[in-house]
Design a protein around this motif. Structure first.
Motif, short mmCIF file in Angstrom:
data_model
loop_
_atom_site.label_atom_id
_atom_site.label_comp_id
_atom_site.label_asym_id
_atom_site.label_seq_id
_atom_site.Cartn_x
_atom_site.Cartn_y
_atom_site.Cartn_z
N GLN A 310 0.83 -1.20 0.00
CA GLN A 310 0.00 0.00 0.00
C GLN A 310 0.87 1.25 0.00
O GLN A 310 2.00 1.24 0.48
N ALA A 311 0.29 2.32 -0.53
CA ALA A 311 0.84 3.67 -0.34
C ALA A 311 -0.14 4.40 0.57
O ALA A 311 -1.35 4.36 0.33
N VAL A 312 0.36 5.03 1.60
CA VAL A 312 -0.49 5.77 2.53
C VAL A 312 -0.14 7.25 2.39
O VAL A 312 1.01 7.65 2.65
N VAL A 313 -1.10 8.05 1.98
CA VAL A 313 -0.90 9.49 1.85
C VAL A 313 -1.38 10.15 3.14
O VAL A 313 -2.55 10.03 3.51
N HIS A 314 -0.48 10.82 3.82
CA HIS A 314 -0.82 11.52 5.05
C HIS A 314 -1.03 13.00 4.74
O HIS A 314 -0.18 13.64 4.11
N SER A 315 -2.15 13.54 5.17
CA SER A 315 -2.47 14.95 4.98
C SER A 315 -3.22 15.43 6.21
O SER A 315 -3.57 14.62 7.08
N PRO A 316 -3.50 16.72 6.33
CA PRO A 316 -4.24 17.21 7.51
C PRO A 316 -5.59 16.54 7.70
O PRO A 316 -6.13 16.53 8.80
N SER A 317 -6.17 15.98 6.61
CA SER A 317 -7.47 15.33 6.75
C SER A 317 -7.37 13.89 7.25
O SER A 317 -8.36 13.24 7.52
N GLY A 318 -6.13 13.38 7.37
CA GLY A 318 -5.94 12.01 7.83
C GLY A 318 -5.13 11.20 6.84
O GLY A 318 -4.43 11.76 5.98
N ALA A 319 -5.23 9.90 6.96
CA ALA A 319 -4.46 8.99 6.10
C ALA A 319 -5.36 8.34 5.07
O ALA A 319 -6.45 7.87 5.38
N THR A 320 -4.90 8.34 3.81
CA THR A 320 -5.62 7.69 2.72
C THR A 320 -4.79 6.52 2.24
O THR A 320 -3.66 6.70 1.78
N ARG A 321 -5.34 5.31 2.34
CA ARG A 321 -4.63 4.09 1.94
C ARG A 321 -4.96 3.73 0.50
O ARG A 321 -6.13 3.68 0.13
N ILE A 322 -3.94 3.48 -0.28
CA ILE A 322 -4.13 3.18 -1.70
C ILE A 322 -3.47 1.84 -2.01
O ILE A 322 -2.24 1.72 -1.93
N PRO A 323 -4.26 0.81 -2.33
CA PRO A 323 -3.67 -0.49 -2.68
C PRO A 323 -2.79 -0.38 -3.92
O PRO A 323 -3.10 0.39 -4.85
N LEU A 324 -1.71 -1.13 -3.92
CA LEU A 324 -0.76 -1.09 -5.03
C LEU A 324 -0.57 -2.47 -5.62
O LEU A 324 -0.57 -3.47 -4.90
N SER A 325 -0.38 -2.50 -6.93
CA SER A 325 0.04 -3.75 -7.56
C SER A 325 1.53 -3.93 -7.27
O SER A 325 2.22 -3.01 -6.82
N ALA A 326 2.03 -5.12 -7.54
CA ALA A 326 3.45 -5.39 -7.31
C ALA A 326 4.32 -4.45 -8.14
O ALA A 326 5.35 -3.95 -7.67
N LYS A 327 3.89 -4.19 -9.38
CA LYS A 327 4.69 -3.32 -10.25
C LYS A 327 4.66 -1.88 -9.75
O LYS A 327 5.70 -1.19 -9.74
N HIS A 328 3.49 -1.40 -9.32
CA HIS A 328 3.42 -0.04 -8.80
C HIS A 328 4.26 0.12 -7.53
O HIS A 328 4.86 1.17 -7.29
#
Length: 388
Positions: A310-328
């Motif tokens: 996963q990639a987790v984007v942290h911002s003032p609104s909280g954390a957004t989790r984004i599933p990733l493929s193996a290549k990504h």
């Protein structure tokens, strides 16, 4: 085969063909049902939609504990979308259902029966199997049935006689069609025509499907008017912005290239928010939605490895989790290790030799769309810090 809501399905199929004898059909299905009910594998002759339901249900379900009248009334009132369609369902279906010896059943997005209309003789029979207002008829509750299968398949289905998981339902045919909001892809409810298996007819499935589609068209038209009102009434600033309703449907945009809907974070609040596919924005509430302004404030990125990276984007609104493929994941890991950026030639090492550059660029483009605004090109690099 057709593609509906991202799931490949065979064309809608009625349980019986026109002129087929229902009694004979019941006898042929009874043997298939008993084979499955005794713990054996699902016979190949079982219709695919029923086989999938038998496989999902796996048992007779947990049973039914109906809601009380107060809870039923609350669910009716709170579901404004479904409430606004009840009149259509009655006008289009009730008369024909009654003439055919069927009842009209309207259930909500969670499978709770909220309205039952039709001949008293049919209703008395349905009371005996718990097919009553306040009862929930998901597959998990009562096994394979019309409402539950239509909800799970997100497509119209007709469940006939012994195709039901419970034997007390084997004298019934249930023809169900889900109503799906075309603007949000969310399930609004399900309409069902139910009666004796002897009343089964393929026209019932066509009728229920047609009325469900008409209801979805009404929802689309109502949504368009809502978006038009929002665009005309909201005060929008100069510069780049998005105007969206509370569910993320886009009413107006300037300087953004997005689709008809964006995925708002659950923790959406005024101020800095990071939105997948949009990037970091300054959110300002407006009557009926949000004005999203482009901002230059930084977010941060966290990379989580494992079997489901996963990639987790942290911002003032909280954390957004984004599933990733193996290549990504591989691409991001390489970018994170090279803060100054990498050229296309360096990224080629992540692919087998001879992979066309167009293939590599397309994959990077898909990743950039996922992490809108966080990866730039020439050279490819992350523009946010990566957390250790």
């Amino acid at each position: 085969m057709t593609l509906e809501h991202g799931i490949t399905r065979e064309p809608i199929q009625a349980a019986l063909t026109a002129g087929e004898d229902p009694a004979s059909k019941v006898r042929s299905l009874k043997n298939l049902y008993q084979h499955w009910a005794q713990g054996a594998s699902i016979p190949e002759l079982v219709r695919p939609v029923v086989a999938r339901s038998w496989s999902r249900a796996g048992s007779l379900g947990k049973g039914i504990v109906p809601l009380d009248s107060a809870a039923i009334g609350e669910r009716r009132e709170s579901n404004q979308e479904l409430n606004g369609l009840v009149g259509l369902f009655r006008d289009r279906l009730l008369s024909m259902a009654t003439q055919a010896g069927n009842q009209l059943v309207i259930s909500d997005q969670q499978g709770y029966v909220l309205w039952v209309h039709g001949p008293s003789t049919v209703r008395r029979r349905s009371d005996g199997i718990g097919f009553i207002p306040g009862a929930r008829w998901r597959e998990a509750d009562v096994g394979t049935n019309g409402i539950g299968a239509a909800m799970a398949e997100r497509a119209p289905v007709q469940i006939f006689g012994p195709e039901h998981a419970r034997e007390e339902q084997h004298s019934w045919v249930c023809t169900s069609a889900p109503v799906i909001n075309p603007c949000t892809t969310g399930l609004v409810g399900t309409i069902t025509l139910a009666g004796s298996f002897r009343t089964a007819h393929p026209h019932s499935l066509a009728l229920a499907t047609s009325v469900a589609r008409e209801a979805e068209s009404m929802l689309r038209a109502a949504h368009a008017l809502k978006m038009q009102h929002l665009a005309l009434s909201a005060a929008v600033p100069k510069g780049e912005y998005l105007l969206v309703d509370a569910q993320g449907s886009v009413a107006a945009a300037h300087g953004y290239s997005v689709g008809s809907r964006v995925s708002l974070p659950r923790s959406m609040s005024e101020g800095q928010n990071w939105i997948a596919g949009v990037g970091l924005v300054d959110a300002r509430s407006t009557a009926g939605g949000w004005v999203l302004l482009r901002t230059q404030e930084d977010a941060s990125l966290e990379l989580i490895a494992g079997t489901n990276p996963q990639a987790v984007v942290h911002s003032p609104s909280g954390a957004t989790r984004i599933p990733l493929s193996a290549k990504h994941w591989q691409i991001l890991a390489l970018l994170a290790s090279c803060p100054s950026g990498v050229a296309l030639q360096e990224l080629q090492q992540l692919w087998p030799a001879g992979t066309p550059n167009v293939t590599i660029r397309a994959e990077i483009s898909r990743l950039r769309s996922k992490l809108h605004g966080l990866i730039v090109s020439r050279p490819y690099r992350l523009v946010v810090p990566v957390l250790p």
